[in-house]
Motif scaffolding. Structure first.
Motif, PDB file in Angstrom:
ATOM      1  N   VAL B 353       0.698  -1.192  -0.064  1.00 52.29           N
ATOM      2  CA  VAL B 353       0.061   0.148   0.067  1.00 52.29           C
ATOM      3  C   VAL B 353       1.022   1.353   0.024  1.00 52.29           C
ATOM      4  O   VAL B 353       1.652   1.326   1.029  1.00 52.29           O
ATOM      5  N   VAL B 354       0.484   2.064  -1.044  1.00 49.67           N
ATOM      6  CA  VAL B 354       1.595   3.172  -1.116  1.00 49.67           C
ATOM      7  C   VAL B 354       0.761   4.420  -0.728  1.00 49.67           C
ATOM      8  O   VAL B 354      -0.278   4.698  -1.333  1.00 49.67           O
ATOM      9  N   ASP B 355       1.075   5.252   0.190  1.00 50.20           N
ATOM     10  CA  ASP B 355       0.187   6.300   0.479  1.00 50.20           C
ATOM     11  C   ASP B 355       1.262   7.613   0.468  1.00 50.20           C
ATOM     12  O   ASP B 355       2.345   7.448   0.851  1.00 50.20           O
ATOM     13  N   ALA B 356       0.668   8.538  -0.531  1.00 54.24           N
ATOM     14  CA  ALA B 356       1.621  10.025  -0.919  1.00 54.24           C
ATOM     15  C   ALA B 356       1.665  10.620   0.322  1.00 54.24           C
ATOM     16  O   ALA B 356       2.574  11.346   0.582  1.00 54.24           O
ATOM     17  N   ARG B 357       0.657  10.517   1.456  1.00 51.15           N
ATOM     18  CA  ARG B 357       0.814  11.466   2.540  1.00 51.15           C
ATOM     19  C   ARG B 357       1.867  10.744   3.685  1.00 51.15           C
ATOM     20  O   ARG B 357       2.361   9.402   3.502  1.00 51.15           O
ATOM     21  N   GLY B 358       2.044  11.458   4.832  1.00 47.96           N
ATOM     22  CA  GLY B 358       2.863  10.800   5.939  1.00 47.96           C
ATOM     23  C   GLY B 358       1.836  10.423   6.931  1.00 47.96           C
ATOM     24  O   GLY B 358       2.459   9.787   7.892  1.00 47.96           O
ATOM     25  N   SER B 359       0.812  10.519   7.120  1.00 48.88           N
ATOM     26  CA  SER B 359       0.034  10.232   8.343  1.00 48.88           C
ATOM     27  C   SER B 359      -1.055   9.469   7.979  1.00 48.88           C
ATOM     28  O   SER B 359      -2.355   9.807   7.757  1.00 48.88           O
ATOM     29  N   PRO B 360      -1.106   8.103   7.718  1.00 50.25           N
ATOM     30  CA  PRO B 360      -2.332   7.120   7.423  1.00 50.25           C
ATOM     31  C   PRO B 360      -2.935   7.196   8.454  1.00 50.25           C
ATOM     32  O   PRO B 360      -2.772   7.416   9.381  1.00 50.25           O
ATOM     33  N   PRO B 361      -4.379   6.597   8.323  1.00 47.02           N
ATOM     34  CA  PRO B 361      -5.481   6.214   9.153  1.00 47.02           C
ATOM     35  C   PRO B 361      -5.165   4.986   9.805  1.00 47.02           C
ATOM     36  O   PRO B 361      -4.034   4.125   9.609  1.00 47.02           O
ATOM     37  N   PRO B 362      -5.988   4.523  10.893  1.00 43.18           N
ATOM     38  CA  PRO B 362      -5.679   3.258  11.668  1.00 43.18           C
ATOM     39  C   PRO B 362      -5.546   2.079  10.901  1.00 43.18           C
ATOM     40  O   PRO B 362      -4.958   0.964  11.282  1.00 43.18           O
ATOM     41  N   ALA B 363      -6.051   2.028   9.585  1.00 44.42           N
ATOM     42  CA  ALA B 363      -6.038   0.822   8.923  1.00 44.42           C
ATOM     43  C   ALA B 363      -4.554   0.311   8.622  1.00 44.42           C
ATOM     44  O   ALA B 363      -4.290  -0.683   8.413  1.00 44.42           O
ATOM     45  N   ALA B 364      -3.949   1.404   8.524  1.00 45.32           N
ATOM     46  CA  ALA B 364      -2.425   1.243   8.311  1.00 45.32           C
ATOM     47  C   ALA B 364      -1.900   0.180   9.088  1.00 45.32           C
ATOM     48  O   ALA B 364      -1.076  -0.913   8.798  1.00 45.32           O
ATOM     49  N   GLU B 365      -2.207   0.618  10.489  1.00 43.77           N
ATOM     50  CA  GLU B 365      -1.633  -0.389  11.537  1.00 43.77           C
ATOM     51  C   GLU B 365      -2.129  -1.798  11.393  1.00 43.77           C
ATOM     52  O   GLU B 365      -1.322  -2.854  11.492  1.00 43.77           O
ATOM     53  N   ARG B 366      -3.396  -2.021  11.004  1.00 41.08           N
ATOM     54  CA  ARG B 366      -4.070  -3.119  10.942  1.00 41.08           C
ATOM     55  C   ARG B 366      -3.187  -3.939   9.716  1.00 41.08           C
ATOM     56  O   ARG B 366      -2.909  -5.232  10.016  1.00 41.08           O
ATOM     57  N   LEU B 367      -3.111  -3.551   8.914  1.00 44.44           N
ATOM     58  CA  LEU B 367      -2.547  -4.046   7.431  1.00 44.44           C
ATOM     59  C   LEU B 367      -0.998  -4.423   7.672  1.00 44.44           C
ATOM     60  O   LEU B 367      -0.477  -5.387   7.524  1.00 44.44           O
ATOM     61  N   ARG B 368      -0.392  -3.556   8.402  1.00 45.69           N
ATOM     62  CA  ARG B 368       1.123  -3.728   8.522  1.00 45.69           C
ATOM     63  C   ARG B 368       1.326  -4.788   9.447  1.00 45.69           C
ATOM     64  O   ARG B 368       2.234  -5.912   9.309  1.00 45.69           O
ATOM     65  N   ARG B 369       0.449  -4.981  10.616  1.00 44.05           N
ATOM     66  CA  ARG B 369       0.261  -6.160  11.323  1.00 44.05           C
ATOM     67  C   ARG B 369       0.076  -7.516  10.761  1.00 44.05           C
ATOM     68  O   ARG B 369       0.668  -8.496  11.022  1.00 44.05           O
TER      69      ARG B 369
END
Lengths: 83, 988
Positions: B353-369
């Motif tokens: 998942v590529v986000d152009a921004r620096g502060s992604p939403p909580p979903a980022a943490e779920r996916l990282r895990r």
């Protein structure tokens, strides 16, 4: 677009025929006829216009309409307005 | 499910119990009820659906909605074929057949893809810069070649076999869009008793609730939407219109919409219209039309396999289709993360998942895990492959990573669908908080709601819909319950458009018209720096999708290229229709014979029995001639009718001429002011010919007016001017001289009138009306009388258009059929002949009477030889301007007669009159021929013409020059009254 005919109520514009600016009055002097027939102000804003309710009561109306927004503020019988 | 390799085993709103068969480019596939053509193609792993407009690049499905720019197919075949249909909104039906467009010989191998090699030439504006020389080549060579190479689908060129209906509707509240905001608002307004119309382009109400995974009031999104739709259907004050596109906003709170009544069926039921046009007048409107996701501009973003993240979500959740096996998500907004989670839930491999921004939403943490690679402050620079094969990611430190994927989901933010809000000229403005253009000054009576107002999270959208309904209700004096349905406030932040520049590869902005970011830079460098110019110069946003997925990205690229902010660059105004509208639905039932109303006279049936050929006179059907055995052709028929009338008696229906009753103490006075001649002095029981002018001094109309009493006049007009003269009379008495005691009413349709003409006309009428004394002493020329016939009021006028002894007899139209039959019965002893408009025309030309061809709006009374009719003793409309010096110039073209020098030469109306022996150019033009006829009386062609200084030139020879039909005829100028110039026959 709809016109609020004083006799018939709010009716679709297709019932009406447009004539033009209700401002000019038919002159009593021959000299003023050219202006009466040909010259008109091109107003960006509220105008009073002559419309004929051809498919309705067949009355001539003076309709107040904004040429920029096309909003119709009201309509009165032309007969009353000229008296 | 064989062949549906990308169909998920469970889930979706499709009906797995109803499999459907369809073909695409001749190949057979299966899908399910509830699929669109696009979802079924994706389920069957069909990657290629079309070729792009200019470069013929292979294209796949980009979206799941009507904003689709790529998947344009031709649906059906033959006369029902509809090109440029968006596969994303075609509901699948059994037996559906669709073909791809804009490719030859096949979709897989398209010869015109060679265009891409020449792409450096095909940049923006290339049409204006090339193909300029030689000038003659443009029309004959370049344009036809370009047309053949470019273009999307092809028309069938067969007549449209479908029926289209029309409906007019009025409501208190029009809700455009039945997503969460629209449904909540319509339901609340419906419960409060307002007259509501709710329209949505989809088959089912629900909007984004059908595509995403949400809970509203504790129910699953689709279930909540269905329950709301069911409740709306129970209200008699609510009209629900699914499959209905509101395509335009018009003055006075009017909206145009197209309901696709049977487009979703294999074929319409008998009598069922295909589509219905709605004209809706709404006191208030909620624009709850949602928002369209923005693509991201990067190299290779047009490859099959690159798709909108919201489309990926919709295909997974609504259609149970995984658009790819291994995906990458590139996002600049929180909503892109939902697509990533949907992919994971569907069992797809998410490469990154590529986000152009620096502060992604909580979903980022779920996916990282969950072990998924996350890139922040990164971008996708390029997608490679004829069909998506790999993507190149540039991370925050500038390093490149290549990942193998077959699906790239892009989420570039959201554009509220406010198109129709700008139809009336209200220009949207950029909102930094919404990162979108918003309609902050909507037209009066319209309120944006939900995502269309920038409220992107579900909870905000529902609240916004309710708030808009409450506001609309209060403006109408109705209280609407202010409680919004409950939903989660999911993260919904976005960023402005974020084009990825400075990398190789074509970065597309407009997919349908093949406009790249480089094209926009080029346009800006050439000075096309306004968004309106950019649009026309590059054709960005001018394709059938009207820029729904490209306009705003284009503005962003332009803003960057011109050093402006996107707010400063602004956006364009949208023009209706919002989506393509078939011409057929606008025409409705007004096609072919029903294009206009048909007006018939009372003698029509009788004339049909007589074998009449009819002609259109305005909306009227008039008998043109009555062919008889022995007539070789129509000219024989007409000559026979003229001879029979002039030699015996003929009857013609003249009911179509305008008739107006003018009554009142001041009726005569009013007529004096309308006609050039005097009518207040007309005796009772007499008729007089009158000429009416316009105020500018030109002839308006002519006719005969009869006085039946001191205060009762009967005015006639020409057929085509009946309405215009009525309007003119009403204007005079209501506006110019309201002090006069006079009333007027049209009685054109109330009377049937027949001309009875010829030397035996008196005998015929005396037989029909034994009680009326028709002797010349008692009933002279131009006399008139009222009497009774068969118990009905009737009138007789001694008038003559033909120049013969003639009358016109009138009875109420309900007696018209009876009268014509009685006339012909009475006339059988006198060998009566019916005659039509052609013979009528021949006779009036023989008598030099001016008619429509001469009363052409450019002639004065003087031009027509009627200057002496103008009274010097009274004022009348047109008096002053008719005496303008230029209108008194004797060199003006005036009415004359012409006859050919060679007796068998044919004359043609429209021919211009030039002196003999000069070059036929405009400088030598002296007039033109207005009417022509073959005169059976004289045995040669005759004509009427308007010729400079005409009346003084009798005997002169001149040339009638007709370059259009290729003839030059020498003619002699003469008196226009060819037959009986003294008028002795009239007065007998």
């Amino acid at each position: 677009m709809r016109i609020p005919c004083p006799y018939c109520g709010s009716r679709d514009i297709q019932e009406f025929v447009y004539r033009g600016d209700a401002g000019p009055t038919r002159p009593t002097h021959d000299d003023s006829f050219f202006a009466y027939v040909y010259l008109r102000d091109n107003v960006a804003g509220t105008m009073r216009e002559h419309w004929y309710h051809a498919q309705g009561c067949r009355n001539w109306l003076v309709v107040t309409r904004d040429t920029l927004t096309h909003e119709i503020e009201g309509a009165a019988l032309a007969r009353r307005s000229s008296q | 499910m064989r062949g549906q390799t990308h169909r998920l085993a469970t889930g979706g709103l499709i009906d797995r119990a109803r499999p459907l068969s369809f073909t695409f480019d001749g190949k057979a596939y299966t899908g399910f009820a509830g699929d669109t053509l696009a979802s079924a193609l994706l389920a069957n792993n069909v990657p290629l659906v079309g070729r792009s407009f200019k470069y013929h690049r292979p294209r796949g499905i980009l979206t799941a909605g009507s904003e689709e720019p790529n998947a344009l197919v031709t649906l059906r075949s033959g006369a029902h074929a509809e090109p440029n249909s968006r596969a994303t909104v075609i509901p699948l039906f059994d037996g559906l057949a669709a073909t791809s467009q804009n490719r030859w010989p096949s979709l897989a191998f398209d010869v015109l893809a060679l265009n891409q090699l020449a792409s450096p030439i095909f940049v923006a504006g290339f049409y204006y810069k090339t193909f300029m020389w030689p000038a003659a080549f443009w029309e004959k060579v370049y344009e036809p070649l370009i047309r053949r190479a470019a273009g999307l689908g092809a028309l069938s060129m067969l007549p449209d076999p479908d029926h289209y209906d029309r409906s007019h509707a009025f409501c208190d509240l029009l809700v455009i869009g039945a997503g969460p905001a629209g449904l909540a608002a319509a339901r609340a307004a419906g419960r409060a008793g307002l007259r509501v119309i709710i329209a949505d382009e989809d088959e089912r109400f629900g909007g984004r609730l059908l595509a995403e995974r949400h809970k509203v009031d504790g129910m699953d999104g689709p279930a909540w939407a269905d329950a709301a739709a069911v409740e709306l259907a129970t209200f008699p004050n609510v009209t629900s219109l699914p499959r209905t596109i509101v395509f335009g906003a018009y003055d006075g709170g009017e909206y145009g919409a197209v309901e696709r009544v049977s487009d979703h069926l294999a074929s319409s039921l008998p009598g069922q219209p295909r589509q219905r046009l709605w004209k809706i007048v709404a006191r208030h409107t909620l624009l709850a039309s949602g928002a369209i996701e923005r693509p991201i501009v990067f190299g290779g973003n047009d490859r099959p396999g690159v798709m909108m993240a919201s489309a990926v979500t919709a295909y997974i959740n609504r259609f149970a289709v995984a658009p790819g096996k291994r995906a990458l998500v590139f996002t600049t907004s929180d909503s892109g993360w939902s697509a990533a989670e949907d992919l994971v839930a569907a069992g797809c491999d998410v490469a990154a998942v590529v986000d152009a921004r620096g502060s992604p939403p909580p979903a980022a943490e779920r996916l990282r895990r969950a072990g998924i690679r996350i890139f922040e402050q990164a971008a996708v620079a390029n997608v490679a492959g004829r069909r998506t094969r790999a993507a190149t990611i540039i991370d925050s430190s500038g390093r490149a990573h290549t990942v193998a994927v077959d699906l790239v989901a892009m989420a570039g933010g959201w554009n509220p669908s406010i198109g129709i809000g700008s139809n009336l000229g209200c220009r949207p403005s950029w909102s930094d908080s919404a990162n979108a253009f918003l309609l902050d000054t909507p037209p009066r009576g319209m309120t944006p709601a939900g995502a269309a107002a920038g409220a992107l999270s579900l909870a905000d959208a529902l609240a916004s819909g309710i708030a808009a309904a409450v506001k609309a209700g209060s403006e109408m004096g109705v209280t609407i319950a202010a409680e919004a349905p409950a939903a989660e406030a999911e993260p919904a932040s976005t960023s402005p458009p974020h084009p990825v520049r400075g990398r190789p590869g074509k970065a597309f902005v407009d997919f349908q018209n093949d406009v790249t970011a480089k094209d926009i830079d080029l346009a800006a460098s050439e000075g096309f720096t306004s968004v309106e110019h950019l649009k026309r110069y590059t054709t960005l946003g001018m394709a059938t999708d009207q820029g729904k997925t490209s306009q705003v990205n284009g503005h962003a690229v332009l803003a960057a290229a011109t050093g402006k902010t996107i707010a400063e660059a602004g956006t364009i105004l949208s023009r209706p229709p919002y989506l393509p509208v078939a011409i057929g639905v606008l025409a409705g039932h007004h096609r072919g014979r029903h294009f206009r109303p048909e007006r018939r006279t009372a003698s029509h049936e009788w004339a049909e029995e007589q074998g009449a050929t009819f002609v259109d006179a305005g909306q009227w059907k008039r008998a043109q001639w009555f062919a008889r055995p022995g007539d070789r052709d129509w000219s024989d028929t007409v000559a026979r009718e003229v001879n029979a009338t002039r030699g015996g008696v003929g009857i013609c229906d003249v009911s179509t001429l305008g008739k107006i009753d003018v009554h009142g103490r001041d009726a005569g006075l009013l007529l004096d002011r309308l006609y050039v001649n005097t009518f207040s002095t007309l005796a009772i029981g007499k008729a007089r010919y009158g000429l009416m002018l316009r105020e500018d001094g030109f002839v308006l109309d002519d006719g005969t007016t009869t006085r039946f009493a001191e205060d009762r006049f009967f005015v006639t007009t020409t057929t085509v001017n009946a309405a215009r003269v009525m309007q003119h009379i009403d204007f005079a008495r209501q506006v110019l001289w309201p002090e006069l005691d006079v009333q007027a009413t049209s009685v054109t349709e109330q009377w049937s009138t027949y001309a009875v003409a010829g030397p035996r006309s008196r005998m015929l009428l005396q037989k029909l009306l034994p009680a009326v004394d028709l002797s010349n002493e008692n009933f002279p020329y131009m006399g008139a009388a009222e009497f009774e016939w068969m118990g009905a009021p009737a009138r007789l006028f001694r008038l003559s258009f033909s120049g013969e002894l003639a009358y016109e007899i009138s009875a109420p139209a309900s007696f018209g059929d009876r009268l014509v039959r009685a006339l012909f019965e009475a006339g059988s002893a006198f060998d009566v002949t019916p005659y039509g408009t052609e013979a009528l025309g021949v006779m009036r030309i023989e008598k030099g009477h001016a008619a429509g061809n001469e009363l052409n709006g450019q002639t004065t009374a003087r031009d027509l030889g009627m200057a002496r009719m103008m009274s010097q003793k009274k004022d009348f409309i047109g008096r002053v301007m008719a005496n303008r010096p230029a209108l008194l110039d004797p060199a003006r073209p005036s009415l004359v007669g012409i006859r050919p020098k060679a007796p068998d030469a044919r004359l043609r109306a429209g021919a211009h009159l030039l002196p003999e022996g000069v070059r036929p150019v405009a400088d030598h033009d002296q007039g033109f021929v207005t009417s022509v006829a073959f005169s059976p009386v004289l045995g040669h062609w005759i004509g009427l013409a308007l010729l400079a200084g005409g009346p003084g030139r009798y005997g002169e020879t001149i040339v009638a020059h007709d370059p259009v039909r290729g003839s030059d005829v020498a003619v002699e100028i003469c008196n226009p009254v060819f037959v009986d110039p003294e008028g002795t026959r009239l007065r007998g």
